[in-house]
Scaffold this active site. Structure first.
Site, PDB file in Angstrom:
ATOM      1  N   ASP A  70      10.804  -6.747 -20.344  1.00  0.00           N
ATOM      2  CA  ASP A  70       9.810  -7.362 -21.370  1.00  0.00           C
ATOM      3  C   ASP A  70      10.444  -8.828 -21.307  1.00  0.00           C
ATOM      4  O   ASP A  70      11.390  -9.546 -21.151  1.00  0.00           O
ATOM      5  CB  ASP A  70      10.675  -5.805 -22.080  1.00  0.00           C
ATOM      6  N   ASN A 114      -0.119  -0.062 -21.536  1.00  0.00           N
ATOM      7  CA  ASN A 114      -0.483  -1.651 -21.106  1.00  0.00           C
ATOM      8  C   ASN A 114      -2.142  -1.761 -20.869  1.00  0.00           C
ATOM      9  O   ASN A 114      -2.879  -3.012 -21.171  1.00  0.00           O
ATOM     10  CB  ASN A 114       0.154  -2.332 -20.667  1.00  0.00           C
TER      11      ASN A 114
HETATM   12  C1  IPE Z   1       7.123  -2.318 -22.179  1.00  0.00           C
HETATM   13  O1  IPE Z   1       7.103  -3.566 -22.231  1.00  0.00           O
HETATM   14  C2  IPE Z   1       6.224  -1.779 -21.066  1.00  0.00           C
HETATM   15  C3  IPE Z   1       6.594  -2.464 -19.762  1.00  0.00           C
HETATM   16  C4  IPE Z   1       7.606  -3.166 -19.706  1.00  0.00           C
HETATM   17  C5  IPE Z   1       5.606  -2.496 -18.774  1.00  0.00           C
HETATM   18  P1  IPE Z   1       5.474  -3.865 -24.004  1.00  0.00           P
HETATM   19  O2  IPE Z   1       5.579  -4.715 -24.003  1.00  0.00           O
HETATM   20  O3  IPE Z   1       4.210  -2.968 -23.442  1.00  0.00           O
HETATM   21  O4  IPE Z   1       5.976  -2.580 -24.748  1.00  0.00           O
HETATM   22  P2  IPE Z   1       5.662  -2.739 -26.625  1.00  0.00           P
HETATM   23  O5  IPE Z   1       4.922  -2.112 -26.355  1.00  0.00           O
HETATM   24  O6  IPE Z   1       6.437  -3.784 -27.412  1.00  0.00           O
HETATM   25  O7  IPE Z   1       6.858  -1.728 -26.766  1.00  0.00           O
HETATM   26  C1  IPE Z   2       6.585  -7.339 -19.560  1.00  0.00           C
HETATM   27  O1  IPE Z   2       5.978  -8.443 -20.149  1.00  0.00           O
HETATM   28  C2  IPE Z   2       5.827  -6.942 -18.601  1.00  0.00           C
HETATM   29  C3  IPE Z   2       4.748  -6.040 -19.364  1.00  0.00           C
HETATM   30  C4  IPE Z   2       5.137  -4.891 -20.460  1.00  0.00           C
HETATM   31  C5  IPE Z   2       3.786  -5.723 -18.349  1.00  0.00           C
HETATM   32  P1  IPE Z   2       5.078  -8.528 -21.839  1.00  0.00           P
HETATM   33  O2  IPE Z   2       3.495  -8.960 -21.026  1.00  0.00           O
HETATM   34  O3  IPE Z   2       5.119  -7.835 -22.769  1.00  0.00           O
HETATM   35  O4  IPE Z   2       5.595 -10.048 -22.754  1.00  0.00           O
HETATM   36  P2  IPE Z   2       5.514 -10.204 -24.334  1.00  0.00           P
HETATM   37  O5  IPE Z   2       6.468  -8.810 -24.797  1.00  0.00           O
HETATM   38  O6  IPE Z   2       4.062 -10.568 -24.181  1.00  0.00           O
HETATM   39  O7  IPE Z   2       6.471 -11.656 -24.376  1.00  0.00           O
HETATM   40 MG    MG Z   3       6.377  -6.925 -23.978  1.00  0.00          MG
END
Ligand code: IPE
Ligand code: IPE
Ligand code: MG
Length: 254
Positions: free
Chosen positions: A24, A72
């Site tokens: 993340d 997502n």
């Molecule tokens: C969790 O990350 C899913 C992945 C890393 C693929 P998100 O960024 O989507 O999680 P939330 O929504 O902040 O909990």
């Molecule tokens: C994790 O990084 C990747 C996926 C969930 C696909 P994020 O895209 O959630 O990055 P933040 O949390 O917005 O910084």
């Molecule tokens: Mg995230």
């Protein structure tokens, strides 16, 4: 201390067999650089390579990476499309390197509902690496734990209706066998980057007794040294599984 020095502090007799990672912070990392979110996702692929090599160096058997959750899909369409393109390209570009490093690619999640191009590329890579005997890299794609558990419950109900199973046979072991992770041991260690302290619908059943490691480091900054450090921290934990400390360390006077 560099990564190799941190690695040398790891006790090789208690390396987790299975490590799961919620990768993340890509978007925030990109924003900090004054870039588009996608730049964070593309840079994050380098962290995947690093962590995979690190896992191989210390003999981790299974590495499960949360790459795309069922939630997502709720992101803006351009980001979802860019993530799918990145997945297709990364998977096809990495096959040679996976084979060179004996990495076997596997996937969990609702794969049938991935865009066709992504699903086809994934299946191709899974097939091309199926004889590799090194690290098993399990991508969680279009995955969520509630999806997986719902799917498993429907399957169990169907098997009961078809008299392949009786309700009394349902136990912990049987439920695990209906999950997409059935062939793999449960993770001993779950890492989440970016400072968020939540599970976000990941492996709820399988992490019942995992040690949790939360780090402020954003995923694109997460390198070998961070991975090794997470294992060192894990090795300092006392895994009691409901028992008392004295039972875990019988040599100590009660
Ligand atoms: C969790 O990350 C899913 C992945 C890393 C693929 P998100 O960024 O989507 O999680 P939330 O929504 O902040 O909990
Ligand atoms: C994790 O990084 C990747 C996926 C969930 C696909 P994020 O895209 O959630 O990055 P933040 O949390 O917005 O910084
Ligand atoms: Mg995230």
């Amino acid at each position: 201390m560099d990564a190799a020095q941190i690695r040398d502090k790891i006790n090789r007799n208690s390396v987790p067999r299975h490590i799961a990672i919620i990768m993340d912070g890509n978007g925030r990392w990109a924003e900090q650089q004054g870039e588009q979110r996608i730049f964070g996702h593309t840079t994050g692929v380098e962290s995947v390579r690093e962590v995979l090599m690190a896992a191989q160096e210390i003999g981790v058997d299974y590495l499960t990476l949360y790459a795309f959750s069922t939630e997502n899909w709720n992101r803006p369409e351009w980001e979802v499309n860019a993530l799918m393109d990145l997945l297709v390209n990364s998977i096809s570009n990495e096959i040679e390197s996976l084979n060179k490093n004996k990495v076997r690619l596997l996937a969990i999640g609702d794969l049938e509902n991935l865009p066709e191009k992504c699903r086809a590329e994934l299946m191709h890579a899974i097939d091309k690496t199926k004889h590799n005997t090194g690290v098993r890299l399990i991508l969680a794609l279009n995955y969520s734990s509630k999806w997986e558990l719902t799917h498993a419950m429907k399957h169990i109900a169907r098997d009961i209706a078809e008299k392949k199973l009786i309700a009394e046979e349902i136990n912990d072991h049987l439920i695990s066998s209906y999950l997409s992770t059935a062939p793999y041991p449960d993770p001993e260690l779950l890492i989440r980057t970016s400072g968020e302290q939540r599970i976000s619908n990941f492996l709820l059943w399988q992490i019942a007794y995992a040690e949790l490691h939360f780090t402020e480091t954003l995923w694109p900054d997460f390198k070998k040294a961070h991975f090794f450090q997470a294992i060192i921290d894990y090795q300092k934990r006392e895994r009691r599984f409901g028992k008392t400390s004295d039972q875990i360390r019988p040599s100590q006077p009660a």
